[in-house]
Motif scaffolding. Structure first.
Motif, PDB file in Angstrom:
ATOM      1  N   PRO A  79       0.657  -1.371  -0.175  1.00 38.30           N
ATOM      2  CA  PRO A  79      -0.126  -0.054  -0.033  1.00 38.30           C
ATOM      3  C   PRO A  79       0.789   1.225   0.023  1.00 38.30           C
ATOM      4  O   PRO A  79       1.893   1.292   0.938  1.00 38.30           O
ATOM      5  N   HIS A  80       0.580   2.252  -0.854  1.00 40.66           N
ATOM      6  CA  HIS A  80       1.544   3.340  -0.877  1.00 40.66           C
ATOM      7  C   HIS A  80       0.594   4.675  -1.595  1.00 40.66           C
ATOM      8  O   HIS A  80      -0.109   4.340  -2.232  1.00 40.66           O
ATOM      9  N   ALA A  81       1.189   5.740  -1.444  1.00 37.73           N
ATOM     10  CA  ALA A  81       0.890   6.726  -2.196  1.00 37.73           C
ATOM     11  C   ALA A  81       1.976   7.597  -2.753  1.00 37.73           C
ATOM     12  O   ALA A  81       3.000   7.806  -2.030  1.00 37.73           O
ATOM     13  N   THR A  82       1.834   7.715  -4.053  1.00 35.19           N
ATOM     14  CA  THR A  82       3.040   8.309  -4.859  1.00 35.19           C
ATOM     15  C   THR A  82       2.773   9.833  -5.160  1.00 35.19           C
ATOM     16  O   THR A  82       1.816   9.908  -6.073  1.00 35.19           O
ATOM     17  N   ILE A  83       3.512  10.664  -4.756  1.00 38.68           N
ATOM     18  CA  ILE A  83       2.823  12.069  -5.040  1.00 38.68           C
ATOM     19  C   ILE A  83       4.457  12.891  -5.570  1.00 38.68           C
ATOM     20  O   ILE A  83       5.463  12.830  -4.883  1.00 38.68           O
ATOM     21  N   SER A  84       4.091  13.709  -6.596  1.00 35.24           N
ATOM     22  CA  SER A  84       5.251  14.575  -7.034  1.00 35.24           C
ATOM     23  C   SER A  84       4.786  15.786  -6.371  1.00 35.24           C
ATOM     24  O   SER A  84       3.933  16.411  -6.448  1.00 35.24           O
ATOM     25  N   CYS A  85       5.723  16.586  -5.698  1.00 37.44           N
ATOM     26  CA  CYS A  85       5.496  17.778  -4.996  1.00 37.44           C
ATOM     27  C   CYS A  85       5.581  18.924  -6.039  1.00 37.44           C
ATOM     28  O   CYS A  85       5.338  20.230  -5.675  1.00 37.44           O
ATOM     29  N   TYR A 138       3.177   3.344   2.533  1.00 45.25           N
ATOM     30  CA  TYR A 138       4.275   4.246   2.208  1.00 45.25           C
ATOM     31  C   TYR A 138       3.747   5.075   1.541  1.00 45.25           C
ATOM     32  O   TYR A 138       2.817   5.305   0.736  1.00 45.25           O
ATOM     33  N   ILE A 139       4.438   6.465   1.865  1.00 43.81           N
ATOM     34  CA  ILE A 139       4.094   7.874   1.307  1.00 43.81           C
ATOM     35  C   ILE A 139       5.472   8.038   0.554  1.00 43.81           C
ATOM     36  O   ILE A 139       6.516   8.233   1.154  1.00 43.81           O
ATOM     37  N   VAL A 140       5.309   8.307  -0.752  1.00 44.50           N
ATOM     38  CA  VAL A 140       6.448   8.420  -1.812  1.00 44.50           C
ATOM     39  C   VAL A 140       6.418   9.749  -2.146  1.00 44.50           C
ATOM     40  O   VAL A 140       5.394  10.190  -2.993  1.00 44.50           O
ATOM     41  N   LEU A 141       7.320  10.702  -1.795  1.00 42.35           N
ATOM     42  CA  LEU A 141       7.277  12.069  -2.198  1.00 42.35           C
ATOM     43  C   LEU A 141       8.599  12.519  -3.319  1.00 42.35           C
ATOM     44  O   LEU A 141       9.611  12.487  -2.907  1.00 42.35           O
ATOM     45  N   GLU A 142       7.906  12.440  -4.474  1.00 41.55           N
ATOM     46  CA  GLU A 142       9.196  12.784  -5.635  1.00 41.55           C
ATOM     47  C   GLU A 142       9.393  14.279  -5.612  1.00 41.55           C
ATOM     48  O   GLU A 142       8.490  14.993  -5.330  1.00 41.55           O
ATOM     49  N   LYS A 143      10.529  14.496  -5.953  1.00 35.49           N
ATOM     50  CA  LYS A 143      10.997  16.194  -6.278  1.00 35.49           C
ATOM     51  C   LYS A 143      10.751  16.716  -4.419  1.00 35.49           C
ATOM     52  O   LYS A 143      10.299  17.754  -4.385  1.00 35.49           O
ATOM     53  N   ALA A 144      11.538  16.092  -3.647  1.00 37.03           N
ATOM     54  CA  ALA A 144      11.051  16.419  -2.319  1.00 37.03           C
ATOM     55  C   ALA A 144      11.826  17.714  -1.838  1.00 37.03           C
ATOM     56  O   ALA A 144      11.466  18.333  -0.941  1.00 37.03           O
ATOM     57  N   GLU A 145      12.806  18.177  -2.881  1.00 40.07           N
ATOM     58  CA  GLU A 145      13.320  19.467  -2.406  1.00 40.07           C
ATOM     59  C   GLU A 145      12.246  20.595  -2.383  1.00 40.07           C
ATOM     60  O   GLU A 145      12.449  21.744  -1.903  1.00 40.07           O
ATOM     61  N   LEU A 146      11.138  20.521  -3.223  1.00 43.74           N
ATOM     62  CA  LEU A 146      10.075  21.634  -3.118  1.00 43.74           C
ATOM     63  C   LEU A 146       9.336  21.686  -1.862  1.00 43.74           C
ATOM     64  O   LEU A 146       8.683  22.820  -1.644  1.00 43.74           O
TER      65      LEU A 146
END
Length: 452
Positions: A79-85, A138-146
């Motif tokens: 189970p996960h959530a993939t999110i682009s910042c 799992y919570i996946v945060l892409e481009k986390a620098e934002l």
């Protein structure tokens, strides 16, 4: 000192709790990234176990960070959530996407219009109690620098979200930057860092060779990738860009074979046919100012009418925003007499007689005489006048001047050790600077003394 042995393939490593068949499918989809996938899977542990609160995955662009994480989570059905910042520009959108992916639309609908961090934690705990986690979420945060540009405490909350919501939850932060650039001044829980190194040349060759064309042999495509990397590897190591270039230029590489002028084994003939074409394509690496269809049309024009001209008209305008204005200011300083600066760049300059402004004995165009040197302070004065927004004289502006010199768009005519008053010349043509000016909507002709 002997190097440490490489770990066994992913499906041969011990990862209890996961089916071997699933691990085999994961390994097939992750060429040259089995080591990183195995390390990440070890950190994640078994599906029912509590994992680390936060894992920080970093590495350069196109080093496989997002791909490895998404393949692992999807193939192992975690189970996960993939999110682009980049898409969730506010914390409210981020909270909504997390609740939507983990608990469904009803949970996301309970968020207030302007939710706070405490609102998100409260709603998450409420739905967690109604649907306890059977496996780690799992919570996946892409481009986390934002995340650094959002709420001040958001990052501190995310790295310890497992503790706050009292759930079997792990946050995966994916970024191209190192953790030192994230750490808040107030301090926060340190995540576990996991580095993804760049692909080596051999690894890029192995990955790109898997995309071979079905109409041609694997050896032919492998030799084509070898030629492609021989030209582009020095300037581009981005897997996505190289894959795009490989697909775009393969037709040109196979042209002699298709026309019956060469065999697949005639590597030297194929090399001579494609080499000049790839060198021209290298001028537009990363820029993508023409589409693939337009590129193919330009190829046909080159074949029918002569040398390719389309790219040379585009490449020079791809500069940072302020670098373009610095180059415009340098051109004006090189081709305008210094006495005309007040007339062109001072708004309230008062009355200036035309007879005094235009000298009768100046019959030769400044463009025919060539660029004249100018000091740095004059360049900056013109730059601050022509740029619309107010810009502080930061180190970034001075570094962009150095970059223009490195790119040979400016020439430093004073000695390098002459730090107090460096002088420069603009080294670009009229057509070049007009094209640059059009990209920033600046009418340079109005500011040139020769065109009054």
């Amino acid at each position: 000192m002997s190097s440490s042995p490489l770990p066994p393939p992913l499906q041969q490593q011990r990862h209890p709790g996961y089916e071997e068949e699933r691990l085999r499918r994961v390994a097939e989809q992750l060429p040259c990234r089995e080591v990183q996938a195995g390390m990440l899977l070890s950190l994640m542990g078994e599906p029912q176990q509590y994992s680390l609160p936060c894992i920080f995955i970093y590495g350069h662009r196109a080093s496989g960070k997002s791909y490895v994480v998404n393949v692992l989570l999807k193939e192992l059905e975690l189970p996960h959530a993939t999110i682009s910042c980049a898409e969730c520009i506010t914390a409210a959108l981020l909270f909504e996407q997390v609740l939507l992916a983990l608990f469904g639309g009803d949970a996301a609908a309970t968020l207030p219009r302007y939710p706070s961090l405490s609102d998100f934690v409260r709603i998450y705990r409420h739905h967690r109690s109604r649907a306890p986690a059977e496996q780690t979420r799992y919570i996946v945060l892409e481009k986390a620098e934002l995340l650094r540009d959002m709420d001040a405490n958001l990052l501190s909350v995310l790295v310890r979200l497992q503790e706050l919501v009292e759930d079997n939850l792990t946050v995966l932060l994916l970024s191209e930057l190192v953790w030192d650039t994230f750490r808040p001044n107030t301090g926060c829980l340190e995540p576990l860092p996991l580095h993804f190194p760049d692909y080596t040349k051999a690894e890029l060759h192995q990955i790109l060779s898997r995309d071979r064309h079905p109409s041609y042999s694997a050896d032919l495509y492998a030799s084509y990738i070898h030629i492609l990397l021989g030209i582009f590897y020095a300037v581009c190591r981005d897997l996505r860009e190289l894959r795009h270039l490989a697909a775009l230029n393969f037709t040109k590489f196979c042209e002699p074979v298709t026309e019956g002028k060469a065999k697949e084994s005639d590597t030297h003939k194929l090399w001579r046919n494609i080499e000049p074409h790839l060198k021209k394509a290298m001028q537009t690496v990363y820029l993508r100012e023409v589409s693939s269809l337009e590129w193919e049309k330009m190829q046909q024009v080159e074949t029918e009418t002569g040398p390719l001209r389309g790219l040379s008209a585009h490449t020079h305008v791809e500069l940072p925003f302020y670098s373009k204005f610095l180059l415009i200011a340098a051109y004006l300083a090189s081709y305008n007499p210094a006495r005309t600066d007040k007339r062109f760049f001072v708004k309230h300059h008062g009355k200036i007689k035309k007879t005094k402004f235009l000298k009768k004995n100046e019959k030769t165009s400044n463009h025919l005489l060539g660029p004249k040197p100018f000091p740095l302070d004059r360049l900056l004065a013109i730059f601050y006048s022509v740029v619309d927004s107010r810009v502080a004289p930061t180190a970034s502006i001075f570094s962009q001047i150095s970059s223009l010199v490195t790119l040979q768009l400016l020439t430093q005519v004073s000695h390098v050790d002459q730090l107090d008053a460096p002088k420069y010349k603009c080294a670009v043509s009229m057509d070049f600077i007009c094209a640059v000016s059009r990209t920033v909507n600046f009418d340079i002709i109005k500011y040139l003394y020769d065109f009054l």
